[in-house]
Design a protein around this motif. Structure first.
Motif, PDB file in Angstrom:
ATOM      1  N   GLY B 186       0.849  -1.185   0.000  1.00 46.77           N
ATOM      2  CA  GLY B 186       0.000   0.000   0.000  1.00 46.77           C
ATOM      3  C   GLY B 186       0.880   1.229   0.000  1.00 46.77           C
ATOM      4  O   GLY B 186       2.092   1.126   0.172  1.00 46.77           O
ATOM      5  N   LEU B 187       0.283   2.401  -0.175  1.00 44.60           N
ATOM      6  CA  LEU B 187       1.087   3.623  -0.253  1.00 44.60           C
ATOM      7  C   LEU B 187       1.337   4.228   1.124  1.00 44.60           C
ATOM      8  O   LEU B 187       1.881   5.322   1.247  1.00 44.60           O
ATOM      9  N   ARG B 188       0.926   3.506   2.153  1.00 43.59           N
ATOM     10  CA  ARG B 188       1.077   4.011   3.508  1.00 43.59           C
ATOM     11  C   ARG B 188       1.130   2.773   4.374  1.00 43.59           C
ATOM     12  O   ARG B 188       0.685   1.709   3.949  1.00 43.59           O
ATOM     13  N   LYS B 189       1.694   2.886   5.582  1.00 45.17           N
ATOM     14  CA  LYS B 189       1.904   1.677   6.370  1.00 45.17           C
ATOM     15  C   LYS B 189       0.669   1.201   7.128  1.00 45.17           C
ATOM     16  O   LYS B 189       0.691   0.155   7.751  1.00 45.17           O
ATOM     17  N   ALA B 190      -0.390   1.965   7.109  1.00 43.15           N
ATOM     18  CA  ALA B 190      -1.620   1.537   7.758  1.00 43.15           C
ATOM     19  C   ALA B 190      -2.782   2.107   6.982  1.00 43.15           C
ATOM     20  O   ALA B 190      -2.659   3.116   6.300  1.00 43.15           O
ATOM     21  N   ALA B 191      -3.910   1.436   7.097  1.00 44.87           N
ATOM     22  CA  ALA B 191      -5.138   1.961   6.507  1.00 44.87           C
ATOM     23  C   ALA B 191      -4.929   2.390   5.064  1.00 44.87           C
ATOM     24  O   ALA B 191      -5.322   3.466   4.660  1.00 44.87           O
ATOM     25  N   ALA B 192      -4.306   1.522   4.294  1.00 47.96           N
ATOM     26  CA  ALA B 192      -4.039   1.865   2.899  1.00 47.96           C
ATOM     27  C   ALA B 192      -4.797   0.912   2.003  1.00 47.96           C
ATOM     28  O   ALA B 192      -4.826  -0.293   2.242  1.00 47.96           O
ATOM     29  N   ILE B 193      -5.400   1.474   0.981  1.00 48.17           N
ATOM     30  CA  ILE B 193      -6.028   0.617  -0.014  1.00 48.17           C
ATOM     31  C   ILE B 193      -4.912  -0.133  -0.724  1.00 48.17           C
ATOM     32  O   ILE B 193      -3.874   0.431  -1.066  1.00 48.17           O
ATOM     33  N   CYS B 194      -5.164  -1.414  -0.938  1.00 48.57           N
ATOM     34  CA  CYS B 194      -4.121  -2.276  -1.485  1.00 48.57           C
ATOM     35  C   CYS B 194      -3.773  -1.895  -2.917  1.00 48.57           C
ATOM     36  O   CYS B 194      -4.645  -1.667  -3.743  1.00 48.57           O
ATOM     37  N   VAL B 195      -2.517  -1.831  -3.207  1.00 51.98           N
ATOM     38  CA  VAL B 195      -2.031  -1.539  -4.551  1.00 51.98           C
ATOM     39  C   VAL B 195      -1.759  -2.836  -5.303  1.00 51.98           C
ATOM     40  O   VAL B 195      -1.970  -2.932  -6.507  1.00 51.98           O
ATOM     41  N   ALA B 196      -1.265  -3.799  -4.601  1.00 53.20           N
ATOM     42  CA  ALA B 196      -1.055  -5.142  -5.163  1.00 53.20           C
ATOM     43  C   ALA B 196      -0.866  -6.072  -3.982  1.00 53.20           C
ATOM     44  O   ALA B 196      -0.267  -5.690  -2.986  1.00 53.20           O
ATOM     45  N   SER B 197      -1.393  -7.274  -4.094  1.00 49.15           N
ATOM     46  CA  SER B 197      -1.154  -8.234  -3.012  1.00 49.15           C
ATOM     47  C   SER B 197      -1.034  -9.641  -3.574  1.00 49.15           C
ATOM     48  O   SER B 197      -1.543  -9.937  -4.656  1.00 49.15           O
ATOM     49  N   VAL B 198      -0.329 -10.468  -2.825  1.00 50.47           N
ATOM     50  CA  VAL B 198      -0.193 -11.872  -3.208  1.00 50.47           C
ATOM     51  C   VAL B 198      -0.334 -12.733  -1.969  1.00 50.47           C
ATOM     52  O   VAL B 198       0.133 -12.363  -0.890  1.00 50.47           O
ATOM     53  N   ALA B 199      -1.029 -13.850  -2.126  1.00 53.17           N
ATOM     54  CA  ALA B 199      -1.122 -14.847  -1.057  1.00 53.17           C
ATOM     55  C   ALA B 199      -0.877 -16.208  -1.709  1.00 53.17           C
ATOM     56  O   ALA B 199      -1.424 -16.487  -2.786  1.00 53.17           O
ATOM     57  N   LEU B 200      -0.016 -16.986  -1.089  1.00 60.37           N
ATOM     58  CA  LEU B 200       0.218 -18.287  -1.696  1.00 60.37           C
ATOM     59  C   LEU B 200       0.440 -19.374  -0.658  1.00 60.37           C
ATOM     60  O   LEU B 200       0.821 -19.094   0.476  1.00 60.37           O
ATOM     61  N   MET B 201       0.134 -20.583  -1.059  1.00 61.25           N
ATOM     62  CA  MET B 201       0.370 -21.759  -0.230  1.00 61.25           C
ATOM     63  C   MET B 201       1.219 -22.717  -1.066  1.00 61.25           C
ATOM     64  O   MET B 201       0.936 -22.931  -2.250  1.00 61.25           O
ATOM     65  N   LEU B 202       2.244 -23.249  -0.438  1.00 62.43           N
ATOM     66  CA  LEU B 202       3.198 -24.084  -1.182  1.00 62.43           C
ATOM     67  C   LEU B 202       3.462 -25.385  -0.430  1.00 62.43           C
ATOM     68  O   LEU B 202       3.717 -25.367   0.767  1.00 62.43           O
ATOM     69  N   GLU B 203       3.405 -26.475  -1.148  1.00 69.48           N
ATOM     70  CA  GLU B 203       3.790 -27.756  -0.553  1.00 69.48           C
ATOM     71  C   GLU B 203       4.993 -28.289  -1.318  1.00 69.48           C
ATOM     72  O   GLU B 203       4.962 -28.372  -2.544  1.00 69.48           O
ATOM     73  N   LYS B 204       5.991 -28.644  -0.565  1.00 70.78           N
ATOM     74  CA  LYS B 204       7.227 -29.139  -1.160  1.00 70.78           C
ATOM     75  C   LYS B 204       7.233 -30.651  -1.099  1.00 70.78           C
ATOM     76  O   LYS B 204       6.728 -31.231  -0.156  1.00 70.78           O
TER      77      LYS B 204
END
Lengths: 155, 284, 814
Positions: B186-204
């Motif tokens: 986000g453009l600020r460290k709190a209360a910021a509308i997300c600019v880009a996000s990623v969430a992932l789950m990985l199994e090795k």
């Protein structure tokens, strides 16, 4: 127009009001329940000036419909402490010079109290996280954080 | 002048009755953190507000043998502070903790966050990566389950029809070996509308990716799962070569816009950066 | 030689500045007198006030940034039940007046059109078109919707550089969009550049920002029993009663403006905001009226800080000595003039910075566009050039392979040196000290916390004036009296924005009259009942109303001590007052006087006295004698000695500057300071983490150190927002950042602790040698940030705000 008669316990006193479905708790507190200590800074949950404690949790009263607060308890800064009988947070704010224009102060005191109720011994980082929903334009936050830290140590 | 009606059912039975009677006119409200400002601005003019925020059946986190169920009206704050969620789904815990600010989190609900259908919905990418299932009841009482990655149809358009109510979100417990990772920019460290996000789950498995679930927020008209990216990396080791090989594929999966928060090229680069970082982190 | 007595306090050192304790109350950290009311939610701000029967007002604003206003049909709106009145330009007695910046001193040419409601042509989006007053806010909102306006959209112009061109769209009714231009000519820049071994040339751009005070504009107005329209509004200038009176066509003394504590001002409430609308509606309806702007309305329609395009060319010798500087600054004045000429003048004088430069050429212009109008914003034109000149210096330093501190040390102006605009700096100039201390306090560099992180440090120094421009002949008045019970009353028109403006007066009066601060009550901000102190702007209140209060209090003090002297049989010069007691001290104490005042001063009645009736004399030579102050007061009152004084302080006045060469004194004094920062830049995402901020200013004498630190810390963060994340984004004059969700100001998580270091040189012209701090505190952060980022990534950002995207672009990542 549909109106609803609601009852809200504001700072330990049950109050009644007739409201529409879309009146916000903030509007009703300020215009019908004489609680002008709750401030309007943006009316959309971005600034925290309207913070009150609702059923034990600090919330933006501008985002709560008054009807949703029916039968519930609301605490404003006046329910936290007064000049004659202040909460140690208020004393700390005064002594540390954490108040300048004071407009964010009522909401901040509420947020800070809720923070300390949940986390009585926060780190500075936790304090900054806990109050990040309350914007202040005057102080730069340094003395506010110091005051909250000081108040926490006085429990 | 508006003449909105407000109804507050005491239990699910009453709720369904209200929804049946008011099917076309009802707007479900819980925390109201998106809806209330929209009403104030005249963007939404609901005829009947149906308040589900206090419905006991829709609130709470339940730990079952194979899954964890979160009531749709559970607040984001409760989810962020839940040790159960933190233990089993740290990426959801983290995303919840970064939504809005502490005050809005006390009112915002997981159901509301999904129903609002913003491409920036903070809980959507983790829920998609965790393969959550959303339980929906219609006005007639019929229940259906929609996978999180099928819940969003397009920009601001979800699987919810008039008269539908989300009841709970069920998340299967991931394999013990699975690791998750999440970043919100986000453009600020709190209360910021997300600019880009990623969430992932990985199994090795050994030296290769056995299973990957990757979701992005704010880089398409809706939150998305990157199926082709997942397929590409499955069976391969995560290293610098893989990262550079799948970059073009990543860019094909996402379709960010340029707006006041940033240009398309910025979003593309930033998304690649956080994807690489998170993939490496989950792999380590 | 009198011995030390048990009544005297030991001399203590004040920790931060190392000064010996000179004063009883001044220089001591004290809770502000308004703090308890604020922290307990008792303070009634402008929008909190309720008057029985009050109507609610709303403003209809234009849909376009540039358009012909063809017609307004208010018929349907007026018919709605509960609507008291709808007003448009034709209903305003004097819809167009001319505002002159000087309050009492007219300075021809510096005027701007003040148009209350839009007429004929729309000049910016959000311009007020109509007013509604109704029984409830909901009815007023509904009525607004029913007003039919016909517009013919026009081309408009949105870039000041474009607007300067010959065939540009004309925003106003003049033949040019250029409002005014200034210049400085010192020496010969062409010659200077030939002497330079290195030259750095760059274009800097700074964006439009909003004050974003937490309290949006608000006020309530009513007509009192004598027909005086009283406006209780959040304003920095109660003197606007004159402007309001002119619009309404009524005498000045029929308009009263009261200001309660403001929820922030920062220059955004310096121009008229709600006052005229309220007065018009009260005049029309005869009823009380309340008006509060929404946050969106505030962002849309109140003044902003001027965006600037600044082209700088700076040359230095290989030893780092600045020999030549050429700069052109173009500012975007938006749709109306307001204070643009004044802001530009500040920028002109500030353009070279606090440095000695042999040859200087500065040209500045301010230009009308169809963007939101721009006016005062904390710094008033000092901020923008600082971004440019401090960035230039770091670039020169880099080319010369010397440190940022070193190049500045080689060029800092000192006391006795002259600015490029000819003004000799007569008072304390401690810039170098502030730079050394600020950098020192940064401490050990932080180590990068991850591979993609780069750490950088940067500094920026500034000069920023306090006190109004001297050709305006600034004055301020204050009333001080002692009550019979020894408590003190101050009445002063001072407007308190939250910077402790009123509280400082309490502290000054307490010092002068030897009472604890709690014994002083300050009545402030009422144009009918408190002597006018002038605007709370230009960082002038401590200097002006502080001095006026000191002058008034010192006069009362002198009267009391002369009486006490007769009671004790002592020369009053050996007496002091502390903790409500008059006591004898071993050394003569000089009379408290106000220094640096204009020779043509006027002291009002209540001052130096006539005949003193001699009453009882103690004749007691015991040096331990202590008399309660109340005894002295009662005795003096019985004698008919005046225990009150309303004093006017006149700032030294100078002639207007020479517009051909830009030479002249212009400002009474400056505050000098430095901010140093450490940042961590993530080169993969462009994110910036501000790790440390140190701010160091010479404040002359801190009246209340807690307040001064608060200003320094707050100013650092206010300035940081300008550098890092704030921008009012306009697309052809239309706001794309309408609320606080899009317009981002720093939260508690965006900033580290700010360390504030005060230097107290005592060399200011305010009371007790104080300098002003409110505005100066916020000037250095943007260039300090840019310099720190450049130190981290090796690339410079030339336009604000410094977003992650700009950093990635600079790194050629995108």
């Amino acid at each position: 127009m549909n109106t609803y008669n609601i009852e809200i316990k504001v700072n330990d006193e049950w109050r009644e009001a007739a409201v529409t479905a879309t009146d916000t708790l903030l509007e009703v507190l300020r215009s019908k329940l004489d609680a002008v200590e709750v401030k309007n800074g943006c009316e959309q949950g971005d600034c925290g000036a309207c913070t009150v404690i609702l059923e034990g949790k600090p919330v933006n009263s501008c985002l709560v419909l008054a009807v949703q607060a029916n039968g519930k308890e609301v605490t404003t800064v006046k329910g936290i402490g007064t000049q004659d009988s202040p909460h140690h947070l208020q004393t700390a704010f005064v002594e540390h010079g954490a108040i300048q224009c004071g407009y964010c102060t009522p909401g901040l005191i509420v947020s800070a109290k809720a923070l300390l109720d949940e986390n009585p011994d926060p780190t500075r980082e936790e304090i900054r996280e806990g109050i990040c929903g309350n914007l202040c334009r005057c102080t730069g936050y340094t003395k506010i954080v110091e005051a909250i830290e000081d108040a926490a140590s006085k429990k | 002048m508006e003449n909105t009606e407000y109804l507050k059912p005491n239990d699910i039975k009453e709720l369904l009755l209200i929804m049946t009677e008011n099917k076309d006119r009802a707007t479900v409200i819980a925390g109201g953190t998106n809806l209330v400002p929209e009403i104030r601005d005249g963007v939404k003019t609901p005829q009947v507000l149906v308040d589900v925020g206090d419905l006991q059946e829709l609130v709470g986190i339940q730990l079952d043998r194979d899954s964890i169920t979160i009531g749709a009206a559970t607040t984001i704050a409760e989810i962020a502070k839940s040790s159960v969620i933190h233990e089993h789904f740290p990426i959801l815990s983290k995303a919840a903790g970064e939504l809005g600010n502490p005050l809005t989190r006390n009112r915002a609900t997981i159901g509301g966050n999904l129903a609002n259908a913003s491409p920036c919905a903070d809980t959507a990418p983790p829920l998609m990566a965790l393969e959550a299932e959303i339980h929906i009841t219609n006005a007639e009482g019929q229940v259906r389950t929609v996978a999180a990655d099928k819940f969003f149809m397009d920009y601001k358009w979800t699987h919810l029809d008039k008269g539908d109510v989300m009841t709970r979100i069920a998340i299967p417990k991931p394999n013990v070996a699975a690791k998750g990772s999440h970043t919100k920019l986000g453009l600020r460290k709190a209360a910021a509308i997300c600019v880009a996000s990623v969430a992932l789950m990985l199994e090795k498995e050994g030296d290769a990716v056995k299973r990957a679930r990757i979701a992005f927020g704010s880089v398409a008209p809706k939150p998305i799962r990157a199926y082709r990216l997942e397929q590409y990396i499955e069976g391969k080791p995560v290293d610098e070569k893989l990262l550079s090989d799948c970059e073009p594929l990543l860019q094909e999966e996402i379709s960010p816009i340029g707006d006041i928060r940033g240009s398309e090229s910025y979003r593309r680069f930033a998304t690649a950066s956080i994807f690489n970082r998170n993939l490496l982190q989950a792999w380590a | 030689m009198l011995e030390k007595h048990k009544n005297f306090e030991k001399v203590r050192k004040v920790s931060k500045s190392g000064q010996a304790e000179k004063y009883h109350v001044i220089g001591k950290p004290r809770p502000r007198h308004d703090a308890w009311a604020k922290v307990s939610g008792q303070t009634v701000y402008a929008g909190d006030h309720k008057v029985p029967g009050m109507l609610y007002a709303k403003v209809l604003r234009s849909e376009y940034a540039a358009a012909k206003l063809l017609s307004i049909d208010t018929g349907e709106a007026e018919k709605i039940k509960g609507v008291a009145t709808v007003m448009t330009a034709k209903d305003v007695p004097n819809n167009e007046t001319v505002t002159r910046f000087g309050q009492t001193h007219s300075v021809g040419g510096f005027e701007g059109l003040y148009r209350v409601l839009a007429d004929k042509k729309i000049r910016f989006k959000g311009e007020a078109v109509a007013l509604v007053a109704a029984k409830t806010l909901a009815i007023a909102k509904a009525a607004i919707q029913k007003i039919k306006v016909e517009y013919e959209p026009l081309e408009g112009v949105f870039d000041p550089v474009e607007a300067m061109k010959a065939n540009a769209y004309l925003v106003g009714e003049d033949e040019s969009n250029v409002i005014c231009s200034y210049k400085i000519r010192k020496g010969n820049v062409e010659k200077g550049f030939t002497q330079a071994d290195v030259i750095v040339e760059n274009t800097y751009r700074v964006q439009m920002v909003d004050h974003a005070y937490m309290e949006p504009e608000a006020g309530v107005a009513w007509k009192d029993d004598e027909g005086v329209i009283t406006i209780r509004a959040s304003t920095q200038v109660i003197e606007h009663f004159r402007g309001v009176a002119a619009v309404l066509g009524v005498p000045h003394n029929k308009i009263r403006v009261i200001t309660p504590m403001l929820g922030g001002g920062f220059g955004g409430k310096e121009d008229i905001t709600v006052e005229t609308y309220l007065a018009l509606l009260v005049q029309k309806t005869g009823k009380p009226v309340s008006l509060t702007f929404t946050r969106e309305e505030s962002i849309l329609a109140h003044s902003k800080r001027h965006p600037y395009v600044m082209h700088y060319r700076t040359g230095a010798t290989k030893d780092g000595k600045l020999v030549a500087m050429e700069a052109e600054l173009i500012s975007d004045a938006g749709g109306y003039v307001y204070l643009s000429p004044w802001v530009l003048l500040y920028s002109t004088v500030n353009a070279p910075g606090p440095y000695d430069i042999t040859h200087v050429k500065v040209d500045t212009h301010t230009v009308l566009t169809n963007n939101t109008y721009t006016s005062a914003n904390r710094g008033f034109g000092a901020n923008q050039p600082c971004f440019a000149y401090e960035s230039q210096l770091d670039e020169l330093a880099k080319k010369l392979n010397i440190s940022p501190l070193e190049i500045r040390q080689k060029n800092y102006l000192h006391t006795g040196d002259a600015l490029a605009s000819g003004r000799v700096l007569e008072h304390a100039v401690e810039t170098e000290q502030t730079a050394i201390k600020a950098l020192e306090a940064l401490g050990e560099p932080t180590k990068p916390r991850k591979p993609s992180e780069k750490i950088g440090r940067g500094m920026a120094s500034c000069m920023s004036s306090y006190g109004r421009m001297t050709f305006l002949h600034d004055t301020s008045r204050s009333f001080v009296s002692v009550e019979l019970d020894g408590t003190v009353t101050v009445r002063c028109g001072v407007q308190d924005l939250g910077g402790g403006q009123a509280s400082s007066l309490a502290q000054i009066a307490a010092e002068a009259l030897g009472v604890p601060m709690e014994d002083v009550t300050v009545f402030h901000g009422d144009s009918a009942l408190t002597p006018l102190a002038g605007t709370t702007t230009a960082t002038r209140q401590l200097y002006m109303s502080g001095n006026a209060t000191l002058k008034a209090a010192a006069t009362v003090r002198r009267n009391l001590l002369e009486k006490a002297g007769r009671m004790l049989g002592m020369d009053p010069a050996y007496l002091d007052i502390k903790d409500r007691q008059v006591f004898i001290q071993p050394e003569r104490k000089p009379w408290m006087v106000v220094e640096n005042e204009s020779r043509e001063c006027t002291i009002s009645y209540g001052g130096d006295r006539g005949d003193i009736i001699i009453s009882e004399v103690c004749g007691n030579n015991d040096p331990d004698t202590v008399i309660p102050l109340t005894d002295v007061i009662k005795a003096a009152a019985a004698d008919g000695i005046e225990l009150l004084c309303v004093a006017q302080f006149n700032a030294p006045a100078r002639e207007l500057l020479d517009f051909k060469t830009g030479q002249g004194q212009v400002f009474p004094d400056f505050t000098f300071g430095t901010i140093a920062m450490e940042v961590a830049v993530d080169i993969e995402t462009g994110d910036v983490d501000v790790l440390k901020i140190v701010t160091c200013f010479d404040v002359g004498q801190a009246i209340n150190p807690l307040s001064v630190e608060g200003q320094m810390e707050g100013g650092a963060v206010y300035g940081l927002g300008y550098g890092l994340c704030e921008e009012v984004i306009l697309d052809k004059g239309i706001t794309l950042t309408p609320s606080l969700a899009e317009y981002l100001i720093p939260t508690s998580k965006d900033v580290p602790e700010v360390e504030a270091i005060m230097i107290q040189s005592g060399g200011g012209i305010g009371p007790f040698g104080a300098k002003g701090i409110g505005e100066p505190a916020n000037v250095p952060p943007p260039p300090a940030l840019a310099n720190a980022v450049c130190d981290a990534i090796g690339k410079r950002i030339y336009d604000l705000p410094i977003t992650p995207e700009k950093i990635l672009k600079a790194l050629n990542a995108i």
